[in-house]
Scaffold this active site. Structure first.
Site, short mmCIF file in Angstrom:
data_model
loop_
_atom_site.label_atom_id
_atom_site.label_comp_id
_atom_site.label_asym_id
_atom_site.label_seq_id
_atom_site.Cartn_x
_atom_site.Cartn_y
_atom_site.Cartn_z
N PHE A 111 22.84 3.88 -28.66
CA PHE A 111 22.21 2.55 -28.64
C PHE A 111 22.38 1.86 -29.99
CE2 PHE A 111 19.80 5.53 -25.94
CZ PHE A 111 20.15 5.02 -24.70
N HIS A 112 23.54 2.07 -30.62
CA HIS A 112 23.84 1.49 -31.93
C HIS A 112 24.99 0.49 -31.85
CE1 HIS A 112 22.19 5.37 -34.11
NE2 HIS A 112 21.26 4.69 -33.46
N GLY A 113 25.28 -0.05 -30.69
CA GLY A 113 26.43 -0.94 -30.53
C GLY A 113 26.42 -2.09 -31.52
#
Length: 545
Positions: free
Chosen positions: A478-480
């Site tokens: 969830f670090h896009g």
């Protein structure tokens, strides 16, 4: 008649909260902050371990499907989620605070992005932080963001520290020292006194800031497109909570802070993006920028689980039934215990090859293990037997995916096409970190605590097997980032200049994790706060001019 503001900020997440506080500090600046989700006034937001519920709450989180499983045979369907409330993902995440490496920011300067070097960014980290450890030349005290170390030192964690030392890793007092290599307990953005989450909303939109006469915060309001007069952004068109339409005018600037997914989508539906895409959707083209929505980068996890010898070393039994109820009650009464911690206990930054000059992989550890088969059937998340997990990912992955609008309607979520393990760099670092984890967990100091690796990964050994398994069963962090990247004028894929201005139009900027041209060596939440503070100063400087 549309209401008029000096600055409109579209997105009340991590960056938007910082911008709203800093840009409204001058009473002469009328600022509007617009958030698609609700307020952050929730017990589940305040209680650190409440993120386990928040990540399944459609009222406070966006849920996105990706097409990864359609392109990779045997891959399981993938779900991304992001915060949808004041504070954005900083209000629903695991509260891990990492800065990254100084070289990450100097790399931005090398790419021609003046103003973003480590020397220029470090002061913003220092004034951001209110660390429980003493202030130093590289650590802040007295800032709006409370920070604390994991408060306990369990015997298993202490043994893992010693295992890391045996592998040549320095044991560090905290992860964010100038030299990132080493192993340590996690730093959380949690108030060490109240043991409550300190999201960007809590840190920057304090009651005093929210009461400012020149700041208006609109929640439950979707921004549908940016309004233009000629090539100048002059406002936004929105859908309110009751379904009615509204417009708000900006006589100064519009700033998109909707994140790596919705900021590029909002540009695209507003006529800024790849011309072929916009033409296919029937969206009038204002500015052909092929980089809008491209360059999507993500930290792709390889997750390993291990059986523990003793139940007391695992938290598996603590997340269900009467034990879970007891932990929640303990938090309600004393604001201490299991529910007052973040998602993981420890992190390590490692070099997967000894010839490297800095870490290229991050490892994370927590003393619980997931029952993936039960979860797939909607059952309990934790294994019944005692276990732990450790996962890792390449820090600066080079595989690039995309985010593309599927219609001119912002109500329809965009198409997310992530790219995992497509480059030789990503594959080699992943192989290296898996082998490092296994050597770490096989150190003699851990033998009294760890029986061995369990689950499907235990049968994965060769390089090809590691990559095949990782491609099919790895997990997003969830670090896009990167989908509205900054870049030089001669970079055809650059969406923004070094002052975050959208190329080819006036009065429009972007400030969120999407602006990064490459990944940082860190969980991005803390860096985005510091970078947004720096961005606010750039914007104020331009306004004074």
């Amino acid at each position: 008649m549309a209401e008029i503001y000096d600055i409109i900020i579209a997105g009340g997440g991590t960056a938007g909260c910082v911008l709203a506080r800093q840009l409204s500090e001058n009473p002469a600046h009328r600022v509007l902050l617009i958030e698609a989700g609700p307020s952050d006034d929730s017990f589940m937001v305040r209680m650190p371990k409440g993120f386990g519920k928040l990540m399944t709450d459609p009222r406070r989180a966006w849920f996105y499907d990706t097409d990864h499983h359609e392109r990779v045979p045997g891959a399981r369907p993938e779900k991304w989620w992001r915060g949808k409330l004041i504070g954005g993902s900083s209000a629903v995440n695991g509260m891990v605070y990492h800065r990254g490496q100084p070289q990450d920011y100097d790399r931005l300067a090398e790419l021609g992005l003046a103003g973003w070097s480590w020397r220029e960014v470090l002061p913003y980290f220092i004034k951001l932080e209110n660390h429980e450890l003493p202030a130093t030349d590289f650590r802040g005290r007295g800032g709006p963001l409370d920070l604390m170390l994991h408060p306990q030192k369990p015997r298993l964690s202490e043994a893992i520290l010693q295992a890391g030392k045996a592998m040549g890793l320095p044991i560090k007092e905290e992860p964010n020292l100038p030299n990132q290599e080493g192993i340590s307990y996690i730093v959380y953005n949690i108030d060490p006194k109240t043991r409550e989450r300190v999201s960007a909303g809590k840190a920057f939109l304090t009651p005093e800031v929210r009461a400012r006469a020149n700041l208006r915060i609109l929640t439950q309001t979707r921004v549908d497109r940016v309004l233009f007069e000629g090539r100048r952004a002059v406002g936004v068109a929105c859908t309110l909570a009751d379904g009615s339409a509204a417009q708000y005018r900006a006589q100064g600037e519009v700033i998109l802070s909707a994140g790596a997914i919705h900021s590029p989508q909002l540009l695209q539906v507003s006529g800024i993006g790849p011309a072929p895409l916009l033409q296919s959707l029937g969206i009038p083209l204002l500015q052909d920028l092929p980089g809008v929505g491209a360059n999507l980068r993500e930290h792709w996890n390889f997750w390993l689980q291990f059986r523990l010898r003793h139940a007391q070393d695992s938290e598996n039994r603590d997340y269900a039934g009467l034990r879970l109820l007891g932990h929640v009650l303990h938090y309600l009464v004393a604001h201490r215990g299991l529910m007052s911690w973040g998602s993981t206990q420890m992190s390590a930054f490692i070099r997967t090859r000894p010839d490297l000059d800095r870490p290229d992989a991050q490892l994370m550890f927590a003393p619980y293990s997931l029952d993936f088969e039960a979860m797939a059937k909607g059952g309990a998340a934790m294994e019944k037997q005692p276990g732990m997990h450790m996962f890792g990912y390449p820090l600066r992955g080079t595989s690039q995916g995309s985010v593309t609008a599927q219609s001119a309607d912002m109500a329809q979520l965009p198409k997310i096409s992530p790219a995992y393990l497509l480059t030789d760099y990503d594959r080699q670092v992943t192989i290296g970190l898996v082998r490092f984890i296994r050597r770490l967990m096989s150190q003699p100091v851990l033998a009294p605590y760890v029986e061995g690796e369990v689950g499907a990964t235990a049968g994965v050994h060769t390089d090809d097997e590691i990559i095949d398994y990782g491609r099919r069963f790895g997990s997003t962090s969830f670090h896009g980032c990167g989908t509205c990247k900054m870049g030089r004028a001669d970079d055809p894929m650059a969406v923004l200049d070094e002052r975050l201005r959208v190329r080819g139009v006036q009065g429009l900027r972007v400030m969120d994790v999407s602006v990064l041209p490459e990944q940082l060596s860190a969980n991005p939440c803390g860096p985005v706060m510091a970078l947004a503070w720096r961005a606010a100063d750039l914007i104020l400087d331009d306004m004074r001019r």
